[in-house]
Design an enzyme around this catalytic site. Sequence first.
Site, PDB file in Angstrom:
ATOM      1  N   GLY A  50       0.848  -1.243  -0.090  1.00 50.62           N
ATOM      2  CA  GLY A  50       0.076   0.152  -0.022  1.00 50.62           C
ATOM      3  C   GLY A  50       0.708   1.297  -0.026  1.00 50.62           C
ATOM      4  O   GLY A  50       0.159   2.361   0.449  1.00 50.62           O
ATOM      5  N   SER A  51       2.061   1.046  -0.504  1.00 48.22           N
ATOM      6  CA  SER A  51       2.840   2.451  -0.525  1.00 48.22           C
ATOM      7  C   SER A  51       2.097   3.570  -1.389  1.00 48.22           C
ATOM      8  O   SER A  51       2.286   4.755  -1.264  1.00 48.22           O
ATOM      9  CB  SER A  51       4.102   2.301  -0.727  1.00 48.22           C
ATOM     10  OG  SER A  51       4.568   2.012  -2.088  1.00 48.22           O
TER      11      SER A  51
ATOM     12  N   GLU B 228       6.729   6.387  -9.264  1.00 47.85           N
ATOM     13  CA  GLU B 228       5.340   6.015  -9.026  1.00 47.85           C
ATOM     14  C   GLU B 228       4.916   6.865  -7.749  1.00 47.85           C
ATOM     15  O   GLU B 228       3.693   7.298  -8.061  1.00 47.85           O
ATOM     16  CB  GLU B 228       5.075   4.588  -8.542  1.00 47.85           C
ATOM     17  CG  GLU B 228       5.632   3.396  -9.426  1.00 47.85           C
ATOM     18  CD  GLU B 228       5.328   2.039  -8.930  1.00 47.85           C
ATOM     19  OE1 GLU B 228       4.317   1.732  -8.158  1.00 47.85           O
ATOM     20  OE2 GLU B 228       6.153   1.322  -9.322  1.00 47.85           O
TER      21      GLU B 228
ATOM     22  N   ASN C  92      -4.916   3.227 -12.675  1.00 52.70           N
ATOM     23  CA  ASN C  92      -4.121   2.083 -12.070  1.00 52.70           C
ATOM     24  C   ASN C  92      -2.680   2.609 -12.318  1.00 52.70           C
ATOM     25  O   ASN C  92      -2.456   3.534 -13.225  1.00 52.70           O
ATOM     26  CB  ASN C  92      -4.187   0.699 -12.842  1.00 52.70           C
ATOM     27  CG  ASN C  92      -3.257  -0.284 -12.589  1.00 52.70           C
ATOM     28  OD1 ASN C  92      -3.081  -0.370 -11.418  1.00 52.70           O
ATOM     29  ND2 ASN C  92      -2.599  -0.990 -13.443  1.00 52.70           N
TER      30      ASN C  92
ATOM     31  N   HIS D 159       1.322   1.257 -13.222  1.00 53.17           N
ATOM     32  CA  HIS D 159       2.109   0.002 -13.457  1.00 53.17           C
ATOM     33  C   HIS D 159       3.408   0.233 -13.679  1.00 53.17           C
ATOM     34  O   HIS D 159       3.800   1.420 -14.034  1.00 53.17           O
ATOM     35  CB  HIS D 159       1.412  -0.073 -14.859  1.00 53.17           C
ATOM     36  CG  HIS D 159       2.099  -1.587 -15.471  1.00 53.17           C
ATOM     37  ND1 HIS D 159       1.789  -2.849 -15.074  1.00 53.17           N
ATOM     38  CD2 HIS D 159       3.035  -1.673 -16.115  1.00 53.17           C
ATOM     39  CE1 HIS D 159       2.573  -3.825 -15.625  1.00 53.17           C
ATOM     40  NE2 HIS D 159       3.056  -3.117 -16.485  1.00 53.17           N
TER      41      HIS D 159
ATOM     42  N   MET E 159      -4.067  -7.008  -6.953  1.00 53.87           N
ATOM     43  CA  MET E 159      -3.586  -8.008  -7.765  1.00 53.87           C
ATOM     44  C   MET E 159      -4.616  -8.974  -8.561  1.00 53.87           C
ATOM     45  O   MET E 159      -4.296 -10.150  -8.932  1.00 53.87           O
ATOM     46  CB  MET E 159      -2.649  -8.981  -6.910  1.00 53.87           C
ATOM     47  CG  MET E 159      -1.522  -8.260  -6.476  1.00 53.87           C
ATOM     48  SD  MET E 159      -0.647  -7.180  -7.516  1.00 53.87           S
ATOM     49  CE  MET E 159       0.313  -8.635  -8.543  1.00 53.87           C
TER      50      MET E 159
ATOM     51  N   GLU F 272      -9.233  -4.561 -21.299  1.00 55.66           N
ATOM     52  CA  GLU F 272      -7.897  -5.100 -21.859  1.00 55.66           C
ATOM     53  C   GLU F 272      -6.822  -4.741 -20.774  1.00 55.66           C
ATOM     54  O   GLU F 272      -6.396  -3.524 -20.436  1.00 55.66           O
ATOM     55  CB  GLU F 272      -7.434  -4.681 -23.213  1.00 55.66           C
ATOM     56  CG  GLU F 272      -6.680  -5.456 -23.883  1.00 55.66           C
ATOM     57  CD  GLU F 272      -5.855  -4.952 -25.152  1.00 55.66           C
ATOM     58  OE1 GLU F 272      -4.977  -5.332 -25.830  1.00 55.66           O
ATOM     59  OE2 GLU F 272      -6.634  -4.108 -25.492  1.00 55.66           O
TER      60      GLU F 272
ATOM     61  N   ASP G  93      -3.808  -3.698 -18.443  1.00 56.02           N
ATOM     62  CA  ASP G  93      -2.847  -2.649 -18.730  1.00 56.02           C
ATOM     63  C   ASP G  93      -2.613  -1.764 -20.040  1.00 56.02           C
ATOM     64  O   ASP G  93      -1.892  -1.489 -20.402  1.00 56.02           O
ATOM     65  CB  ASP G  93      -1.495  -3.433 -18.511  1.00 56.02           C
ATOM     66  CG  ASP G  93      -1.276  -3.958 -17.128  1.00 56.02           C
ATOM     67  OD1 ASP G  93      -1.615  -3.378 -16.038  1.00 56.02           O
ATOM     68  OD2 ASP G  93      -0.446  -4.953 -17.066  1.00 56.02           O
TER      69      ASP G  93
HETATM   70  C1  GRF Z   1       3.684  -1.105  -7.565  1.00 53.58           C
HETATM   71  O1  GRF Z   1       4.880  -1.302  -8.074  1.00 53.58           O
HETATM   72  C2  GRF Z   1       2.596  -0.767  -8.628  1.00 53.58           C
HETATM   73  O2  GRF Z   1       3.267  -0.191  -9.642  1.00 53.58           O
HETATM   74  C3  GRF Z   1       2.116  -1.977  -8.911  1.00 53.58           C
HETATM   75  O3  GRF Z   1       1.974  -2.513  -7.620  1.00 53.58           O
HETATM   76  C4  GRF Z   1       2.992  -2.257  -6.817  1.00 53.58           C
HETATM   77  C5  GRF Z   1       2.250  -1.976  -5.571  1.00 53.58           C
HETATM   78  O4  GRF Z   1       3.130  -1.326  -4.731  1.00 53.58           O
HETATM   79  N1  GRF Z   1       0.807  -1.874  -9.618  1.00 53.58           N
HETATM   80  P1  GRF Z   1       2.442  -0.638  -3.362  1.00 53.58           P
HETATM   81  O5  GRF Z   1       1.427  -1.687  -2.714  1.00 53.58           O
HETATM   82  O6  GRF Z   1       1.634   0.471  -3.706  1.00 53.58           O
HETATM   83  O7  GRF Z   1       3.434  -0.286  -2.489  1.00 53.58           O
END
Ligand code: GRF
Length: 219
Positions: A23-24, A185, A118, A120, A101, A154, A156
């Site tokens: 959850g970062s 991110e 999302n 990625h 996930m 579809e 990603d």
């Molecule tokens: C991140 O690398 C994000 O890009 C991917 O899953 C990971 C989640 O990390 N979809 P966090 O749980 O947000 O730390």
Amino acid sequence: MAEEIFVSPRKHGRIAILLSGRGSNFMKIHDAVLEGRIDAEISLVFSNKEDAPGLLIARERGLETLFLNPKLFPDRDEYDREIVREVRKRGADLICLAGYMKVLTPAFCNAFRNRIVNIHPALLPSFPGLHVQQKAIDWGVRFSGCTVHFVAAEVDMGPIVLQAAVPVLPGDTEETLAARILVEEHKIYPEAVSLYFQGRLEVRGRRVYIREGAEGRTP
Ligand code: GRF
């Protein structure tokens, strides 16, 4: 046929977060909310994993959380239908997938068209799917990075909102590259959500245009 145009709403919004792990990214979005950089509140943090660290952190931060056990539902469609109901109950304007996930069913994606984003950890459309940092290393690409995109049925492949690039260095491992990407991110995901509620994201077909601030007002 006329091209469909979507413009994100300029409003004080409600966000639902879906996560499965640490959850970062969720925390960075929440931090931005608390600091007034995102004009919204988080009305729900949902997980398919009861022990997801991100869910525990959300609880500690006083946010409403919900876990639904996928095993108690007959199939993915039923599971996603229930999540849609729960998200709607909280009046969410935008769903942020933050390390969620599970692949969303097409019905889920269609129920929130232009309202799911999302993050990625690769420069889409290169390297969709899982273990993408290792794949980037194995391909010998010189740059990788991360992508915030709208979610379409579809996986990603929805319209790209923001990207950030990082170098892939000799000697990188999956972990070192993932850590370098994660720093970016944490910048672009809150930034994209902020732009969304400033009414500055305009989606035309596959392309997302970022409107100038002053012109970002929607009627
Ligand atoms: C991140 O690398 C994000 O890009 C991917 O899953 C990971 C989640 O990390 N979809 P966090 O749980 O947000 O730390």
